[in-house]
Write an enzyme that holds these catalytic residues in place. Structure first.
Site, PDB file in Angstrom:
ATOM      1  N   PRO A 144       4.040  -1.461  -1.990  1.00 44.51           N
ATOM      2  CA  PRO A 144       3.219  -0.306  -1.630  1.00 44.51           C
ATOM      3  C   PRO A 144       1.842  -0.724  -1.166  1.00 44.51           C
ATOM      4  O   PRO A 144       1.195  -1.557  -1.782  1.00 44.51           O
ATOM      5  CB  PRO A 144       3.130   0.479  -2.931  1.00 44.51           C
ATOM      6  N   GLU A 145       1.424  -0.124  -0.084  1.00 46.38           N
ATOM      7  CA  GLU A 145       0.076  -0.311   0.440  1.00 46.38           C
ATOM      8  C   GLU A 145      -0.657   1.019   0.257  1.00 46.38           C
ATOM      9  O   GLU A 145      -0.152   1.916  -0.408  1.00 46.38           O
ATOM     10  CB  GLU A 145       0.146  -0.749   1.907  1.00 46.38           C
TER      11      GLU A 145
END
Length: 278
Positions: A2-3
């Site tokens: 996840p960014e």
DNA sequence: CTAAGTACCTGTCCGC
DNA sequence: TGCGGACAGGTACTTA
């Protein structure tokens, strides 16, 4: 995994459903993912704490609790944080379970076990090593082309690893860096210090554009990413270059290339993204 | 100080 | 089918 767009998508779902709930019990199934304090102290600190708010900084989720505690979660590559409203059985990748006063549970899962959790008092916040060093937050006024340009004066590295460094900009990862460099029309191997003023401005705006697009699609799911209710994101359907090696550029039709830059797989259009040496 | 290399893990995919 | 190796969305630590 996840960014910024994925972590923010999780945050937006969890904030209203967790606010006001009390942690009734914490079950740590894999103690080494508790970075600080030791797992027994972690569960003791959280016992009966109330969740007041859910915030985000870069890729860190920050749950503000009663008694001045902050529960910090970093999902790293394969972590997920899902609010489970049905009775559930822990699966092979369930690492931490927070049982809540509503009878529901907040469940941390992580295949590769790189994720890290902290329960910190204010004077301990430096225990979350990267948190204090994060650069400006994109999508806020602190994020400016001038600040990026200033950072680049003192470095020789390529623009791709420059943008991946969380001290320079917070929240970008491998997907959105490749996407932003495509939108900005910049080759990932360009030296950061070689960008002209207009290119920094264009890159700053490209970063905002790709992050907002990812957010609008609820994040990018290749395999592991799940939002706060266990669902998938959709931005993988709209990517310009990431994971599109050999497929035609959506702008010019040239096959997307994949190379290694700064040790990371890097996707770009050799026609749309200029030269290494401008 | 910067920059590069390595370590941390499990799972999947690809070629043989 | 099975096996070995490469690779994966991230960061922290060590080394030069």
């Amino acid at each position: 995994m996840p960014e910024l767009p994925e972590v923010e998508t999780i945050r937006r779902y969890l904030a209203p459903v967790l606010a006001g709930q009390r942690i009734v019990k914490t079950q740590v199934l894999l103690p080494r993912q508790i970075a600080y304090p030791a797992a027994e102290d972690f569960t003791a600190r959280l016992q009966d704490a109330t969740i007041l708010h859910v915030r985000r900084r870069g890729k860190y989720l920050l749950l503000g609790l009663s008694a001045d505690l902050t529960l910090i979660v970093h999902l790293r590559m394969t972590g997920s944080l899902v609010y489970e409203q049905e009775a559930f059985e822990p699966d092979a990748h369930t690492r931490v379970i927070f049982l809540l006063s509503s009878g529901n549970a907040l469940v941390f899962r992580d295949t590769r076990t790189f994720g890290r959790l902290y329960a910190l008092y204010p004077h301990e916040l430096a225990e979350a090593k990267g948190l204090a060093k994060l650069g400006p937050e994109p999508l806020t006024p602190s994020f400016t082309a001038e600040a990026l340009m200033e950072q680049a004066k003192r470095t020789t590295i390529a623009i791709k690893p420059f943008l991946l460094d969380q001290k320079r900009v917070a929240g970008l990862g491998n997907i959105y860096v490749d996407e932003a460099l495509f939108v900005a029309g910049l080759h990932p191997q360009r030296r950061a210090s070689s960008l002209r003023t207009e290119e920094w401005q264009g890159l700053k705006e490209a970063i905002e554009v790709v992050l907002r697009a990812g957010l609008a699609d609820g994040g990018t799911t290749f395999r592991d990413y799940r939002n706060g209710s266990g669902g998938q994101g959709h931005h993988q359907e709209h990517l310009w270059v990431y994971d599109r090696e050999g497929q035609p550029c959506r702008r010019c039709g040239t096959p997307i290339q994949k190379i290694v830059v700064g040790g990371r797989g890097t996707h770009f259009c050799p026609h749309c993204q200029g030269e290494v040496m401008p």
